[in-house]
Design an enzyme around this catalytic site. Sequence first.
Site, short mmCIF file in Angstrom:
data_model
loop_
_atom_site.label_atom_id
_atom_site.label_comp_id
_atom_site.label_asym_id
_atom_site.label_seq_id
_atom_site.Cartn_x
_atom_site.Cartn_y
_atom_site.Cartn_z
N LYS A 271 32.92 48.23 9.36
CA LYS A 271 32.67 49.54 9.94
C LYS A 271 33.84 49.96 10.83
O LYS A 271 34.60 49.11 11.31
CB LYS A 271 31.40 49.49 10.81
N ASP A 282 20.58 47.21 15.06
CA ASP A 282 20.29 47.17 13.62
C ASP A 282 19.15 46.20 13.30
O ASP A 282 18.84 45.98 12.14
CB ASP A 282 21.55 46.80 12.84
N ARG A 345 19.06 45.81 2.92
CA ARG A 345 18.22 45.73 1.72
C ARG A 345 18.28 44.36 1.09
O ARG A 345 17.32 43.90 0.46
CB ARG A 345 18.62 46.83 0.73
#
Length: 494
Positions: A271, A282, A345
């Site tokens: 990032k 997060d 995910r």
Amino acid sequence: MNISFSADLPDTGFILIPVLKDHLDSKILKDVDARTDGAVMRAARVAEFTGKPGEALTVPAPQGLADAIIVLLGLGDASDLTAKDAHGLGGKAAAQVIGKTTTAALLIDGLEIGGLKGEALAVAAGTGALLRNYDFDLYRKKTAKKDKKVLSSFAIIGSGLEKASEKMDAEKAVVEGVFFARDLVTEPPNVLHPESYAERCRELEKLGVKVTILDEADMAKLGMNTLLGVGQGSTKGSRLAVMEWKGGGDEAPLAFIGKGVTFDTGGISLKPGDGMWDMKFDMGGSAAVVGAMMALAGRKAKANVVGLVGLVENMPDGDAQRPADVVTSMSGQTVEVLNTDAEGRLVLADVLTYAQKFHKPRAMVDLATLTGAIIISLAHEYGGLFTKDDAFAESLLSSAKTAGEELWRMPLGKAHDEMIKSDIADMKNIGGREGGSSSAAAFLARFVEDDIPWAHLDIAGTAWATKDADVWPKGATGYGVRLLDQFVRDGYEG
């Protein structure tokens, strides 16, 4: 903070009076105005106070209540107010006096907000006041503490509130769960990493929750390679925390599943540095699950619920997962990892499989700060709800509305599943920029058995706030705890 209920108007300290727009003839206001020989209404006329939303008027030491400070709070039009505003009333009132005093009273006699009145309104307002009175000041050592006081007692004044204290006890347990979630999200990542987070989950054992922690060796034996792949660049070992609350007999449990990325650099798909410090939150989805489990155990919910949180740290390293790697999940499906910053995910995929294999849940809800795309879609006002089950969606939407932590249903269809097709594996972990939240949900859906009701909640826009709101100060919100608790109350408690 102690919440008390009384029918008697105090004559000292801060007295907060909610006023609907253009309703300066309310019974509450008339009673107080009579006690002050008309001083309150004179002040309202001079200040042209009408009760608009956000409007406030302070009347210090009026005649007849010389040791009190009256504060009128504008609520706006009655037709615009919902149950969320009932909680917000207590939070607004608390916010007016935090830093000025440690005690206050809120008058609600005769008031109705969003269909709530009497005891129901009193308990909602008390809950809102508790939620707003949060403060995290653990790491201020040599510098001055924040220049504010938190409230120690808050009285709610009205008639017919005799049983409100009894009902408030359950809400206090829920607030404790919210505060625990906020604490977890607020902790710095050098303190809260997967290993230490797992130990924090053990604190629920004192409430009767069974807590099981799986380490990397345990997960490797089970083939949880999508989860382990995310954390393989970190010096901190990944963990899976499983929390079981059994308050509902022999029925199959409801499963809550949370993404717990304690810090997300993006891995090799690094990032930008500016703002990366925000990535300590997060793990907000996992915090909501842990907080909800604390709430359910604290109020002795008559339901069987299992909370599962995958805890990892996503770091760049010589051992870190690479873009183009292919990993085999616990389900046996293979994933081509094209972007290591689409890691949440991957964590959830294996936890979903674990939940189904070992706990046979009657339904599943996962929560995750999963995509920036959901913030583009919904800003910071709603969590995104994804499911293929219409009835399940409606039940979640209803509970979310009642709790004041609202959801907005987002699309999840065949086109989104097509986006994650891979040329060399069963699927890839990104579907492109367009519809990014929906393709992420489609990825998760591939790990859910067809006969299990399931929903994914993307809470990237609601887990952290950059400014104060009615029921939280800026920072971690604890979003999801009250929603999950209400969902259990509405559909899973006998």
